[in-house]
Design a protein around this motif. Structure first.
Motif, short mmCIF file in Angstrom:
data_model
loop_
_atom_site.label_atom_id
_atom_site.label_comp_id
_atom_site.label_asym_id
_atom_site.label_seq_id
_atom_site.Cartn_x
_atom_site.Cartn_y
_atom_site.Cartn_z
N GLN A 84 0.83 -1.20 0.00
CA GLN A 84 0.00 0.00 0.00
C GLN A 84 0.87 1.25 0.00
O GLN A 84 0.55 2.23 -0.64
CB GLN A 84 -0.92 0.01 1.21
CG GLN A 84 -2.13 -0.89 1.05
CD GLN A 84 -2.94 -0.53 -0.18
OE1 GLN A 84 -3.04 0.65 -0.53
NE2 GLN A 84 -3.51 -1.51 -0.85
N GLY B 212 -8.46 5.39 -1.03
CA GLY B 212 -7.49 4.30 -1.13
C GLY B 212 -8.10 2.94 -0.86
O GLY B 212 -9.10 2.58 -1.44
N ASP B 213 -7.49 2.22 0.09
CA ASP B 213 -7.94 0.85 0.32
C ASP B 213 -9.26 0.77 1.08
O ASP B 213 -9.80 -0.30 1.29
CB ASP B 213 -6.85 0.04 1.02
CG ASP B 213 -6.31 0.77 2.22
OD1 ASP B 213 -6.29 2.00 2.20
OD2 ASP B 213 -5.90 0.09 3.18
N ARG C 277 0.73 7.72 -5.71
CA ARG C 277 -0.28 8.76 -5.85
C ARG C 277 0.31 10.14 -5.67
O ARG C 277 -0.18 11.11 -6.20
CB ARG C 277 -1.39 8.51 -4.85
CG ARG C 277 -2.47 7.69 -5.47
CD ARG C 277 -3.56 7.41 -4.51
NE ARG C 277 -3.82 5.98 -4.54
CZ ARG C 277 -4.04 5.26 -3.49
NH1 ARG C 277 -4.05 5.81 -2.30
NH2 ARG C 277 -4.26 3.98 -3.62
N GLU D 174 -8.19 6.50 -12.67
CA GLU D 174 -7.23 5.97 -11.70
C GLU D 174 -6.05 5.34 -12.44
O GLU D 174 -4.89 5.58 -12.09
CB GLU D 174 -7.94 4.93 -10.82
CG GLU D 174 -7.09 4.29 -9.74
CD GLU D 174 -6.73 5.26 -8.63
OE1 GLU D 174 -7.54 6.16 -8.36
OE2 GLU D 174 -5.64 5.12 -8.05
N ASP E 291 -3.71 15.48 -3.02
CA ASP E 291 -3.99 14.26 -3.75
C ASP E 291 -5.08 14.50 -4.81
O ASP E 291 -4.97 14.07 -5.96
CB ASP E 291 -4.46 13.22 -2.73
CG ASP E 291 -4.19 11.81 -3.20
OD1 ASP E 291 -3.66 11.66 -4.31
OD2 ASP E 291 -4.51 10.88 -2.45
N TYR F 65 0.80 4.17 -2.48
CA TYR F 65 0.45 5.48 -1.98
C TYR F 65 1.46 6.52 -2.45
O TYR F 65 1.11 7.62 -2.85
CB TYR F 65 0.35 5.48 -0.46
CG TYR F 65 -0.36 6.71 0.03
CD1 TYR F 65 -1.75 6.80 -0.11
CD2 TYR F 65 0.32 7.80 0.52
CE1 TYR F 65 -2.42 7.94 0.25
CE2 TYR F 65 -0.34 8.95 0.89
CZ TYR F 65 -1.71 9.01 0.75
OH TYR F 65 -2.38 10.14 1.11
N HIS G 119 -10.42 7.14 -5.33
CA HIS G 119 -9.01 7.52 -5.37
C HIS G 119 -8.58 8.09 -4.02
O HIS G 119 -7.52 7.74 -3.50
CB HIS G 119 -8.77 8.55 -6.47
CG HIS G 119 -7.36 9.04 -6.52
ND1 HIS G 119 -6.35 8.29 -7.07
CD2 HIS G 119 -6.77 10.17 -6.05
CE1 HIS G 119 -5.21 8.94 -6.96
NE2 HIS G 119 -5.44 10.10 -6.34
#
Lengths: 421, 258
Positions: free
Chosen positions: B12, B213-214, B19, B140, B189, B16, B210
């Motif tokens: 992750q 995230g998770d 991003r 994405e 972001d 991340y 987006h």
């Protein structure tokens, strides 16, 4: 439930049968012995009489008879009493030696001596018989006792040996759970019925486990297979919304967008459930729940913003638990989002840690939920809500496999989910 | 759920970071010269990606099977490869091995319907740079790809310039006409996501997923993005930037040069 053990049942029946037979046999035995003894005594009396006649006692004179009577205690010859034929009677007579009345058999028979008719009387004491009956009874009791202890001992031994495979099978079946990977291993037995029982159970379990497994895999495969058409759907919507759309068309595309993300969520949740079912989260570690909650509080506060919810936390107790980290996080996320999703505008959410419990308390519709059904898959309180009815099922599943406990209660118009470790 | 265990965090973190590198020297020169290969057996998915990227000046080639992919990889150099793992005549992992053995340096993003930790780890071990699970938003995919290419082609420049807006990727600062903006992590972001998808209508769900995230898979309400959009818009315009964020009625938002 007043269930008796199989073994007690059979033993009890055996014991009952033995006792009844022995009890009824005892008096019968007694009477048969008595009858036999009397019969033998009577035979002896008649034999003595025949002997008396054969010994030519017919020649006796009156003096001889008097002398005979004088020296013979048991046999007396008296003047004719009018007896026509041999007759034997039982009578209680006084016995001077014993100073009490005792049972006797007495033979009255007509005899002719020197042409004159006399009556032959012979008596025999039956007192020896009483002693014999006592010994018989004592022996009988002794035999009963040996027999009963034998039956009990043998059946106890049988319990330990013959029924062992049966009880083994029974306890394994009791422990068997189809969703855990622990097929039973029955011990081998040379008893045909148990062997067949074990074989049938093995077949049954094997077959059902296979069916269950393929069912589980089906869910996972189906969910996986759905990802590709979903991707097609999603990319096409993404492409579609780049076109110059009218207002009406835009609204349609937006709702399509919501639908596809809803299907996607549902699919992901199904996938997660089947993954948990398939046991792919075995790793265990120490997780500090407080840390996770504090770290993600911002995120959830953000999610709660549109409903203007107030989130308060009381995390003074540190909850450090052992479990799978990924699952614990899913659990917390679900509890948190659940409290947001089913909340009312300007509502509150309170998160409290206790000694070994975590509480999510939130406002919501002022009707309690039914605890029995809320944790079921696809059980939705509000059918129009955006939830997919899997959130609480996932929570429950995670609790089940982690051996935690989740409880719902409704108090002061507040919905409370309490997680105990 | 994308998270699977502790190791997952590592993964992750990688994505991340991506991003944050989200956009690479927007619209000026990178996109225009980009050439990517889409290895995907679902022709329609490949076509959608192709169509979406084309308007941003990215040239896409497609290959729908293993053998064709190898031929194309041998013949050309790509900036990036989008790789589906399940191909009719082979395994996507074998393509990764092939790339490695030929010392090819293309960035690879795995796009797969199959999602579990093992697949991810194997993908990363074999040299993949990112992993995107189907279904995904094209927006994405685009920003992830831009971030990847940006990292691969990094030559000292680490800023994204859009007219008067300059985003310094490493220091995470945004300036408008040299005035520093105070943006939250989410707003930064969001800004990168919007600029990266210039001239594209972005649905609320794409933006929400987006940004979260998770956690995205669990959200059933995307309304929280209003606040972020509103704040970002306000901060940008107050600093004197043009109003590039357009609200597309009913659908979502669009970053558009005035």
């Amino acid at each position: 439930m007043n269930n008796k053990k199989l073994l007690h049942k059979t033993t009890n029946s055996f014991l009952m049968y033995a006792v009844i037979i022995l009890m009824t046999a005892a008096p019968v035995f007694y009477y048969i012995c008595q009858w036999l003894y009397i019969y033998e005594t009577d035979e002896v009396l008649l034999f003595h009489k025949g002997d008396f006649i054969k010994q030519s006692h017919q020649n006796y004179t009156a003096d001889d008879i008097a002398a005979w009577n004088k020296y013979n205690q048991n046999i007396t010859i008296v003047a004719d009493m009018g007896v026509r034929k041999d007759s034997i009677v039982g009578k209680m007579l006084f016995e001077p030696e014993a100073n009490e009345e005792e049972p006797f058999r007495i033979l009255y028979a007509p005899v002719d001596i020197n042409g004159k008719r006399y009556t032959y009387i012979e008596k025999r004491n039956l007192v020896e018989m009483e002693g014999m009956v006592f010994s018989v009874a004592a022996m009988f009791l002794f035999i009963i006792m040996i027999l009963l202890t034998g039956i009990i001992w043998i059946s106890k031994r049988l319990a330990a040996t013959i029924w062992k495979p049966f009880y083994n099978t029974l306890s394994q079946i009791q422990d068997f759970e189809i969703d855990k990977n622990n097929p039973p291993h029955f011990i081998s037995t040379d008893i045909d019925e148990f062997y067949r029982l074990n074989k049938s159970l093995e077949r049954l379990i094997e077959k059902n486990t296979a069916i269950y497994k393929s069912q589980r895999e089906f869910v996972e495969n189906a969910a996986h297979e759905l990802q590709t058409p979903l991707a097609l759907f999603q990319t096409k919507i993404d492409t579609l919304q780049q076109l110059d759309l009218t207002r009406e068309q835009s609204e349609l595309v937006t709702s399509l967008n919501n639908d596809v993300s809803r299907i996607n969520r549902l699919n992901k949740n199904l996938l997660l459930l089947s993954k948990i079912d398939n046991g792919i989260y075995p790793e265990q570690e120490i997780i500090v729940l407080n840390d996770y909650i504090e770290k993600h509080l911002d995120f959830f506060t953000e999610q709660a913003q549109p409903k203007n919810l107030t989130i308060t936390t009381n995390l003074s107790n540190t909850l450090s638990i052992k479990g799978n980290k990924a699952l614990a996080e899913v659990l917390l996320n679900n509890l948190f989002l659940n409290a947001i999703r089913h909340n009312v505008k300007n509502g509150v959410i309170e998160i409290v840690t206790e000694d070994s419990a975590l509480k999510f308390i939130n406002t919501g519709p002022e009707i309690p939920l039914t605890e029995q059904t809320i944790f079921n898959r696809f059980s939705k309180v509000n059918p129009s809500s955006q939830g997919n009815g899997l959130g609480l099922a996932i929570i429950k599943k995670i609790c089940d496999i982690s051996h935690w406990d989740i409880r719902y209660s409704f108090n002061n118009n507040l919905h409370i989910f309490e997680l105990t470790f | 759920m994308r998270r699977e265990d502790g190791l997952e965090n590592k993964i992750q973190k990688i994505s991340y970071t991506d991003r944050f590198y989200s956009v690479f020297l927007q619209n000026s020169f990178v996109n225009c010269n980009m050439k990517i290969l889409i290895i995907e057996d679902e022709r329609e998915i490949a076509q959608s990606i192709q169509a979406y990227f084309k308007t941003n000046g990215i040239q896409c080639e497609t290959a729908e099977n293993y053998n064709l992919s190898l031929t194309k990889i041998d013949s050309y150099d790509y900036d990036c490869i989008l790789l589906d793992l399940m191909l009719p005549d082979g395994d996507g992992f074998d393509i990764l091995k092939e790339l490695k053995s030929k010392n090819k340096t293309e960035g690879v993003i795995i796009i797969s319907a199959k999602e579990n930790l093992e697949t991810r780890l194997e993908g990363f071990n074999l040299g993949a740079d990112d992993f995107l699970t189907k279904p995904f938003h094209l927006a994405e995919l685009l920003v992830r790809m831009q971030a990847l290419i940006r990292r691969k082609n990094f030559k000292g420049s680490n800023s994204i310039v859009f007219n008067e807006i300059v985003v310094e990727i490493f220091s995470k600062t945004v300036t408008v006409n040299d005035t520093k903006l105070d943006l939250t992590k989410k707003e930064l972001d969001l800004l990168l996501f919007l600029i990266g998808n210039e001239n594209k209508v972005l649905s609320k769900s794409a933006i929400a997923e987006h940004l979260s995230g998770d956690m995205a898979d669990m959200l059933d309400n995307h309304d929280f993005i209003y606040a972020h959009i509103k704040n970002l818009k306000k901060k940008l315009t107050q600093a004197g930037s043009g109003d590039y964020i357009k609200t597309i009625y009913g659908l979502g938002y669009k970053w558009e040069n005035e």
